[in-house]
Scaffold this active site. Sequence first.
Site, PDB file in Angstrom:
ATOM      1  N   LYS A 118      10.283  46.812  11.267  1.00  0.00           N
ATOM      2  CA  LYS A 118       9.147  45.718  11.118  1.00  0.00           C
ATOM      3  C   LYS A 118       9.355  45.465   9.288  1.00  0.00           C
ATOM      4  O   LYS A 118       9.581  44.275   9.197  1.00  0.00           O
ATOM      5  CB  LYS A 118       7.998  46.481  11.285  1.00  0.00           C
ATOM      6  N   ASP A 137       4.873  44.144  14.464  1.00  0.00           N
ATOM      7  CA  ASP A 137       3.739  44.772  14.080  1.00  0.00           C
ATOM      8  C   ASP A 137       2.534  45.077  15.289  1.00  0.00           C
ATOM      9  O   ASP A 137       2.762  44.521  16.318  1.00  0.00           O
ATOM     10  CB  ASP A 137       2.937  44.011  12.726  1.00  0.00           C
TER      11      ASP A 137
END
Length: 210
Positions: A118, A137
Site C-alpha cells: 500500500k 487501504d
Amino acid sequence: MSRELEILDRLKKAYPEARIALKFENPLQLLIATILSAQCTDERVNQVTPELFKKYPDARAFAEADLEELAQDIRSTGFYKQKARYIKEACRILVEKYGGEVPKSLEALLELPGVARKTANIVLANAYGIVEGIPVDTHVRRLARRLGFTQEKDPDKIERDLMRIIPREDWAVIPYVLQAHGRTICTARKPKCDRCPVRDLCPSAGKDLA
DNA sequence: CTCCCGATAT
DNA sequence: ATATCAGGAG
C-alpha cells in the site's frame, strides 16, 4: 460498458477533485507521511509533518534522530513508537544503500520496515509517476468488497482482483476516488445508500453489512 | 491472530 | 463510555 467500468466512470465523475491529500515536497517526505498515515487520517498527518520536515530535513537527519524524541514528534498520529522505529530504520537503510534517496522500484521499497505494498504503491505513483499496482487501504478494501469487485480479504489478493478489473490508467487515481466516496457516502458504519450514485449497480446497496 | 496507540465518531 | 479507524510486522 461492464457494470464495473460503469461504476468507476460514475465515481470518477462524482469525485473529480479526488487526489492525494498528504502534504509533501519530495519523495522522502511522501514516504514518511505515508508511513505515518497508517490508522490515521491524512488530515492529522498534515498537522504533524510541516514541523517534522523542518526538524528533520533529510534521510540522514531521521536516521540519526533520537528515537524517543522522534516518537514524541509524531505522537498524535498513533502507533508512534512503532512508526518512529520504522522511520528511523528505513532512513538508515536509505542513507546506507541509496545515498539518502527514495528508491524507484517496488522491490526496493518493500525492503524498508513499515513499508508494504500500500505504502510503496502510493510513494511510487505520487512521487515518481511510476504505477505498478493499486494501493489497498481500508477504504479501498471495504468498497471493493461492497461493490462486488472482490471477495478476498487479503490486501494483496484484493489488489490483484482490482488490477484485473480497473484499466491501468486509473490505477493511480482510483484509491482517492474510492476514499472520497468511502468518507462521504459509503462509510464504514452507516453507508448513505440513499445518496449513492452507484446504488443501482451495487450488490450491497441497502444491506447492512461489511 | 495479536500488538501497536491517539483521535474521533457514535 | 467505547468502537473504530488512510497498515504493517512478528
